[in-house]
Scaffold this motif. Structure first.
Motif, PDB file in Angstrom:
ATOM      1  N   VAL A 127     -13.955  -2.317  16.102  1.00 45.17           N
ATOM      2  CA  VAL A 127     -14.440  -1.839  14.807  1.00 45.17           C
ATOM      3  C   VAL A 127     -14.732  -3.038  13.910  1.00 45.17           C
ATOM      4  O   VAL A 127     -13.878  -3.919  13.751  1.00 45.17           O
ATOM      5  CB  VAL A 127     -13.411  -0.918  14.117  1.00 45.17           C
ATOM      6  N   THR A 128     -15.911  -3.066  13.334  1.00 40.19           N
ATOM      7  CA  THR A 128     -16.267  -4.136  12.423  1.00 40.19           C
ATOM      8  C   THR A 128     -15.768  -3.808  11.020  1.00 40.19           C
ATOM      9  O   THR A 128     -16.067  -2.747  10.483  1.00 40.19           O
ATOM     10  CB  THR A 128     -17.792  -4.331  12.372  1.00 40.19           C
ATOM     11  N   GLY A 129     -14.990  -4.707  10.462  1.00 42.11           N
ATOM     12  CA  GLY A 129     -14.511  -4.498   9.107  1.00 42.11           C
ATOM     13  C   GLY A 129     -13.001  -4.419   9.032  1.00 42.11           C
ATOM     14  O   GLY A 129     -12.283  -4.521  10.041  1.00 42.11           O
ATOM     15  N   TYR A 130     -12.530  -4.238   7.817  1.00 42.65           N
ATOM     16  CA  TYR A 130     -11.094  -4.223   7.534  1.00 42.65           C
ATOM     17  C   TYR A 130     -10.709  -2.880   6.918  1.00 42.65           C
ATOM     18  O   TYR A 130     -11.512  -2.228   6.258  1.00 42.65           O
ATOM     19  CB  TYR A 130     -10.742  -5.344   6.553  1.00 42.65           C
ATOM     20  N   ARG A 131      -9.461  -2.481   7.107  1.00 46.51           N
ATOM     21  CA  ARG A 131      -8.930  -1.261   6.513  1.00 46.51           C
ATOM     22  C   ARG A 131      -7.573  -1.565   5.896  1.00 46.51           C
ATOM     23  O   ARG A 131      -6.990  -2.635   6.132  1.00 46.51           O
ATOM     24  CB  ARG A 131      -8.777  -0.163   7.569  1.00 46.51           C
ATOM     25  N   LEU A 132      -7.042  -0.638   5.114  1.00 43.10           N
ATOM     26  CA  LEU A 132      -5.712  -0.812   4.552  1.00 43.10           C
ATOM     27  C   LEU A 132      -4.675  -0.850   5.666  1.00 43.10           C
ATOM     28  O   LEU A 132      -4.730  -0.065   6.606  1.00 43.10           O
ATOM     29  CB  LEU A 132      -5.388   0.321   3.583  1.00 43.10           C
ATOM     30  N   GLY A 133      -3.718  -1.749   5.531  1.00 43.42           N
ATOM     31  CA  GLY A 133      -2.688  -1.914   6.546  1.00 43.42           C
ATOM     32  C   GLY A 133      -1.377  -1.248   6.167  1.00 43.42           C
ATOM     33  O   GLY A 133      -1.257  -0.625   5.106  1.00 43.42           O
ATOM     34  N   PRO A 134      -0.371  -1.381   7.023  1.00 42.26           N
ATOM     35  CA  PRO A 134       0.905  -0.699   6.795  1.00 42.26           C
ATOM     36  C   PRO A 134       1.606  -1.123   5.501  1.00 42.26           C
ATOM     37  O   PRO A 134       2.279  -0.314   4.868  1.00 42.26           O
ATOM     38  CB  PRO A 134       1.730  -1.072   8.031  1.00 42.26           C
ATOM     39  N   ALA A 135       1.461  -2.377   5.107  1.00 41.46           N
ATOM     40  CA  ALA A 135       2.109  -2.811   3.868  1.00 41.46           C
ATOM     41  C   ALA A 135       1.485  -2.120   2.656  1.00 41.46           C
ATOM     42  O   ALA A 135       2.186  -1.768   1.699  1.00 41.46           O
ATOM     43  CB  ALA A 135       2.003  -4.330   3.717  1.00 41.46           C
ATOM     44  N   ALA A 136       0.169  -1.910   2.695  1.00 43.14           N
ATOM     45  CA  ALA A 136      -0.500  -1.210   1.594  1.00 43.14           C
ATOM     46  C   ALA A 136      -0.048   0.239   1.526  1.00 43.14           C
ATOM     47  O   ALA A 136       0.154   0.797   0.441  1.00 43.14           O
ATOM     48  CB  ALA A 136      -2.014  -1.287   1.767  1.00 43.14           C
ATOM     49  N   VAL A 137       0.102   0.847   2.705  1.00 47.27           N
ATOM     50  CA  VAL A 137       0.577   2.235   2.750  1.00 47.27           C
ATOM     51  C   VAL A 137       1.988   2.322   2.164  1.00 47.27           C
ATOM     52  O   VAL A 137       2.305   3.225   1.392  1.00 47.27           O
ATOM     53  CB  VAL A 137       0.563   2.760   4.199  1.00 47.27           C
ATOM     54  N   ALA A 138       2.847   1.362   2.528  1.00 48.65           N
ATOM     55  CA  ALA A 138       4.215   1.354   2.004  1.00 48.65           C
ATOM     56  C   ALA A 138       4.228   1.172   0.491  1.00 48.65           C
ATOM     57  O   ALA A 138       4.997   1.823  -0.223  1.00 48.65           O
ATOM     58  CB  ALA A 138       5.016   0.246   2.677  1.00 48.65           C
ATOM     59  N   LEU A 139       3.358   0.281  -0.001  1.00 46.72           N
ATOM     60  CA  LEU A 139       3.276   0.069  -1.444  1.00 46.72           C
ATOM     61  C   LEU A 139       2.821   1.331  -2.158  1.00 46.72           C
ATOM     62  O   LEU A 139       3.350   1.693  -3.216  1.00 46.72           O
ATOM     63  CB  LEU A 139       2.298  -1.079  -1.739  1.00 46.72           C
ATOM     64  N   GLY A 140       1.826   1.999  -1.565  1.00 43.33           N
ATOM     65  CA  GLY A 140       1.327   3.222  -2.181  1.00 43.33           C
ATOM     66  C   GLY A 140       2.385   4.309  -2.230  1.00 43.33           C
ATOM     67  O   GLY A 140       2.550   4.991  -3.246  1.00 43.33           O
ATOM     68  N   ALA A 141       3.116   4.446  -1.136  1.00 43.54           N
ATOM     69  CA  ALA A 141       4.173   5.460  -1.095  1.00 43.54           C
ATOM     70  C   ALA A 141       5.261   5.148  -2.114  1.00 43.54           C
ATOM     71  O   ALA A 141       5.780   6.032  -2.795  1.00 43.54           O
ATOM     72  CB  ALA A 141       4.767   5.526   0.308  1.00 43.54           C
ATOM     73  N   SER A 142       5.597   3.859  -2.244  1.00 38.39           N
ATOM     74  CA  SER A 142       6.611   3.458  -3.212  1.00 38.39           C
ATOM     75  C   SER A 142       6.145   3.721  -4.634  1.00 38.39           C
ATOM     76  O   SER A 142       6.912   4.197  -5.476  1.00 38.39           O
ATOM     77  CB  SER A 142       6.937   1.969  -3.037  1.00 38.39           C
ATOM     78  N   ALA A 143       4.873   3.425  -4.892  1.00 40.35           N
ATOM     79  CA  ALA A 143       4.329   3.656  -6.235  1.00 40.35           C
ATOM     80  C   ALA A 143       4.361   5.135  -6.587  1.00 40.35           C
ATOM     81  O   ALA A 143       4.696   5.515  -7.716  1.00 40.35           O
ATOM     82  CB  ALA A 143       2.907   3.118  -6.318  1.00 40.35           C
ATOM     83  N   LEU A 144       4.007   5.978  -5.623  1.00 40.42           N
ATOM     84  CA  LEU A 144       4.031   7.417  -5.881  1.00 40.42           C
ATOM     85  C   LEU A 144       5.449   7.911  -6.151  1.00 40.42           C
ATOM     86  O   LEU A 144       5.676   8.737  -7.034  1.00 40.42           O
ATOM     87  CB  LEU A 144       3.427   8.174  -4.694  1.00 40.42           C
ATOM     88  N   ARG A 145       6.414   7.390  -5.381  1.00 43.71           N
ATOM     89  CA  ARG A 145       7.801   7.809  -5.591  1.00 43.71           C
ATOM     90  C   ARG A 145       8.293   7.413  -6.970  1.00 43.71           C
ATOM     91  O   ARG A 145       9.102   8.114  -7.589  1.00 43.71           O
ATOM     92  CB  ARG A 145       8.702   7.197  -4.516  1.00 43.71           C
ATOM     93  N   ARG A 146       7.809   6.269  -7.437  1.00 48.11           N
ATOM     94  CA  ARG A 146       8.303   5.747  -8.705  1.00 48.11           C
ATOM     95  C   ARG A 146       7.453   6.177  -9.899  1.00 48.11           C
ATOM     96  O   ARG A 146       7.756   5.826 -11.032  1.00 48.11           O
ATOM     97  CB  ARG A 146       8.362   4.220  -8.641  1.00 48.11           C
TER      98      ARG A 146
END
Length: 266
Positions: free
Chosen positions: A68-87
């Motif tokens: 696949v050409t290109g970049y996507r959000l990685g696991p650290a971004a997902v963790a940050l997003g989940a943490s932000a939603l919790r908080r």
């Protein structure tokens, strides 16, 4: 000054802003983004974009996939997003109210947060009906289209509202209002009433009723909405939902300002 690296090109603040701008591109649009697309959209060189991307990949904030050409959000971004939603206090304060509002109306209820001059869906409680409306959590939408966006926009300070109206007002459907004078009139009425109604303005075939979440000090945080298939949003139901969302925003703000003892995560 020639651009040479993430840290040495310009000030540290400028470098941090570039990294943030790159990351924000991944919150909307296609799942994968390439160097050329990012460079073109942000107006910075491909070399600098590439170095930013490699730095973010090394920290698992972004990732690549074989073939696949290109970049996507990685696991650290997902963790940050989940943490932000919790908080996110508004989410915790809103969850029990939105769940009850879903049960009272039979329609999907949502929470949107204000992000810059756009809004993002942060939470939804889906209708139990077979035919229902659902939203894309984390996707950014303009403020001029749809009930949640208009509810937020109507409550913003005049200077900020005018800045949004002076920018691009794209048509999302054939019912999206893009005439600035007409939109300004609608926002004035929404500000006075406290509730916005949309019938097919952001998404064809969808109806919604929304109210902004405004803290006691006047800061606009986002909006809540009741949304579903447009054909179910009769004048009688719309009038009922207007009262329900007004009461719901009052309760959510009360929960929020009372702190953790008054809010429960959903």
């Amino acid at each position: 000054m020639a651009e040479s690296s993430i840290t040495s090109s310009g000030t540290g603040t400028e470098a941090a802003a570039r990294v943030a701008d790159v990351l924000l591109l991944f919150t909307g649009g296609p799942e994968y983004l390439g160097v050329s697309t990012i460079s073109r959209q942000l107006g910075i060189s491909k070399a600098v974009v590439y170095r930013i991307l490699q730095s973010l990949v090394s920290r698992d904030v972004l990732a690549t996939d074989p073939g696949v050409t290109g970049y996507r959000l990685g696991p650290a971004a997902v963790a940050l997003g989940a943490s932000a939603l919790r908080r996110f206090d508004a989410r915790s304060a809103a969850a029990p109210v939105l769940r009850r509002l879903r049960d009272e109306t039979g329609e999907t209820t949502t929470l949107s947060g204000l992000v810059g001059d756009e809004r993002v869906y942060l939470e939804q409680f889906e209708s139990r009906a077979e035919i229902k409306m659902t939203v894309d959590i984390g996707t950014r939408f303009p403020l001029h289209a749809g009930s949640s966006g208009k509810a937020i926009l109507a409550q913003l300070p005049a200077w900020r509202r005018d800045a949004v109206l002076s920018g691009e007002l794209s048509s999302l459907t054939d019912r999206t209002v893009t005439d600035r004078a007409l939109l300004a009139e609608q926002l004035e009425a929404i500000a006075a009433d406290g509730v916005a109604v949309s019938l097919g303005e952001r998404q064809s075939g969808a109806g919604s009723v929304a109210a902004a979440l405004v803290t006691p000090d006047g800061e606009v945080q986002g909006a809540i909405s009741v949304c579903g298939p447009e054909y179910r949003f009769t004048p009688e139901k719309i009038e009922r939902y207007r009262h329900l969302v007004r009461d719901a925003t009052t309760e959510i703000i009360r929960n929020w300002t009372n702190g953790p003892s008054g809010a429960h995560a959903g």
